[in-house]
Design an enzyme around this catalytic site. Structure first.
Site, PDB file in Angstrom:
ATOM      1  N   LEU A  18      36.211  27.799  -9.939  1.00 33.81           N
ATOM      2  CA  LEU A  18      35.075  28.297  -9.038  1.00 33.81           C
ATOM      3  C   LEU A  18      34.365  26.867  -8.903  1.00 33.81           C
ATOM      4  O   LEU A  18      34.319  26.281  -9.701  1.00 33.81           O
ATOM      5  CB  LEU A  18      34.477  29.507  -9.783  1.00 33.81           C
ATOM      6  N   ASP A  19      33.932  27.051  -7.668  1.00 33.45           N
ATOM      7  CA  ASP A  19      32.942  25.849  -7.359  1.00 33.45           C
ATOM      8  C   ASP A  19      31.617  26.062  -8.187  1.00 33.45           C
ATOM      9  O   ASP A  19      31.237  26.958  -8.544  1.00 33.45           O
ATOM     10  CB  ASP A  19      32.325  25.981  -5.892  1.00 33.45           C
ATOM     11  N   PRO A  20      31.054  24.562  -8.295  1.00 35.78           N
ATOM     12  CA  PRO A  20      29.849  24.692  -9.073  1.00 35.78           C
ATOM     13  C   PRO A  20      28.688  25.644  -8.601  1.00 35.78           C
ATOM     14  O   PRO A  20      27.990  26.312  -9.495  1.00 35.78           O
ATOM     15  CB  PRO A  20      29.252  23.107  -8.900  1.00 35.78           C
TER      16      PRO A  20
END
Length: 301
Positions: free
Chosen positions: A42-44
């Site tokens: 998952l992206d930050p």
């Protein structure tokens, strides 16, 4: 007898501002083992469900990465960014009047064009490798990144709310999609189709296959007690093949077993021994069955 290393699958609700690797690092410290992997990052900026494989159960991640997913997201229409999300730099903005004049029917028609089996070019800051390097590393180094379009399936793309403001229009959406679908790219393509640009401002993954974020633990609550047993996880994604002790031993030793292939549908199954432990993942080989992934003996189900 020394304590056994933990093994299982952990559901974690990732908070915003952390990378998936940060979550893995926290889990390694909390569980006292370095053998931890994940089934999709998952992206930050994003929050929500991460599946972590712990110990020998990391072998199950291969069977989890391709599961379909559900996301809740907010798409902002009226501006384009270089990353297709709010963490990027705004590269273009639309005339406020053009954004304000967007009609619901027109938005619905664009959403419909991005639903079903579609061809999607991933975002340039994705983790896809190009000549051995991550696309986001190339993009951040200022290098030109050209990614090929790929076929993905968006089985649900629903607009839950439309929230106008003076200079943009926010859409709260929910998306069911195949593995490999980029929600940032959906936001970008929706904005492009509407002629005003678009990017993602919020993203939350709520489901991976049968696993839901409502069953996940917070990062502060990671413990061995939250691990899902390998047999339970395997049984959630594959048919179950119950085997006796003799067959379990043969499968673990790499032998082909005849006479049990008709007990399950499909090509693969989770073989489970009489104690409820996962023997491994088996596959049909002609009229026989052979293990293609084994778990160590002595693990709990």
């Amino acid at each position: 007898m020394p304590p056994r290393d933990p093994s299982g699958v952990l559901l974690v609700d990732k908070p915003g501002g952390m990378t998936s690797h940060d979550v893995v690092s926290r889990a390694r410290r909390a569980l006292g083992t370095r053998k931890i992997g994940h089934a999709g990052t998952l992206d930050p900026m994003a929050t929500g469900l991460l599946l972590l494989g712990v110990g020998p159960a990391t072998r199950l991640l291969t069977y989890l990465v391709g599961l379909d997913k559900t996301y809740e997201a907010t798409i902002r229409l009226g501006a384009t960014t270089d990353s297709d999300d709010a963490d990027g730099v705004v590269t273009a903005t639309a005339d406020h009047a053009d954004v304000a004049s967007l009609e619901r029917d027109r938005i619905a028609a664009s959403v419909a064009r991005l639903t079903g089996s579609i061809s999607q070019v991933p975002s340039t800051v994705s983790a896809i490798k190009v000549n051995g390097r991550r696309a986001y590393d190339l993009a951040r180094a200022g290098e030109e990144v050209e990614l090929r379009a790929r076929e993905v399936v968006v089985s649900r793309f629903d607009v839950l709310a439309v929230r106008p403001s003076p200079d943009h229009l926010d859409l709260d959406v929910v998306v069911d999609c195949s593995s490999g679908t980029y929600i940032r790219a959906l936001a970008r393509d929706l904005g492009h189709d509407l002629g005003v640009g678009g990017h993602l401002t919020a993203l939350r993954r709520t489901r991976v296959g049968v696993f839901a974020v409502s069953d996940a633990c917070a990062i502060e609550d990671i413990s061995a007690s939250r691990l899902l047993a390998p047999a339970r996880v395997a049984a959630s994604v594959l048919p179950v093949l119950d085997v006796d002790d003799d067959h379990a031993r043969d499968l673990r030793h790499g032998k082909r077993v005849a006479g049990i292939g008709a007990r399950f549908e499909g090509e693969r199954a989770a073989a489970v021994d009489p104690a409820g432990a996962l023997v491994g993942i088996v596959e049909r080989r002609g009229a026989e069955v052979k293990s293609v992934m084994n778990m160590p003996e002595g693990l709990e189900g």
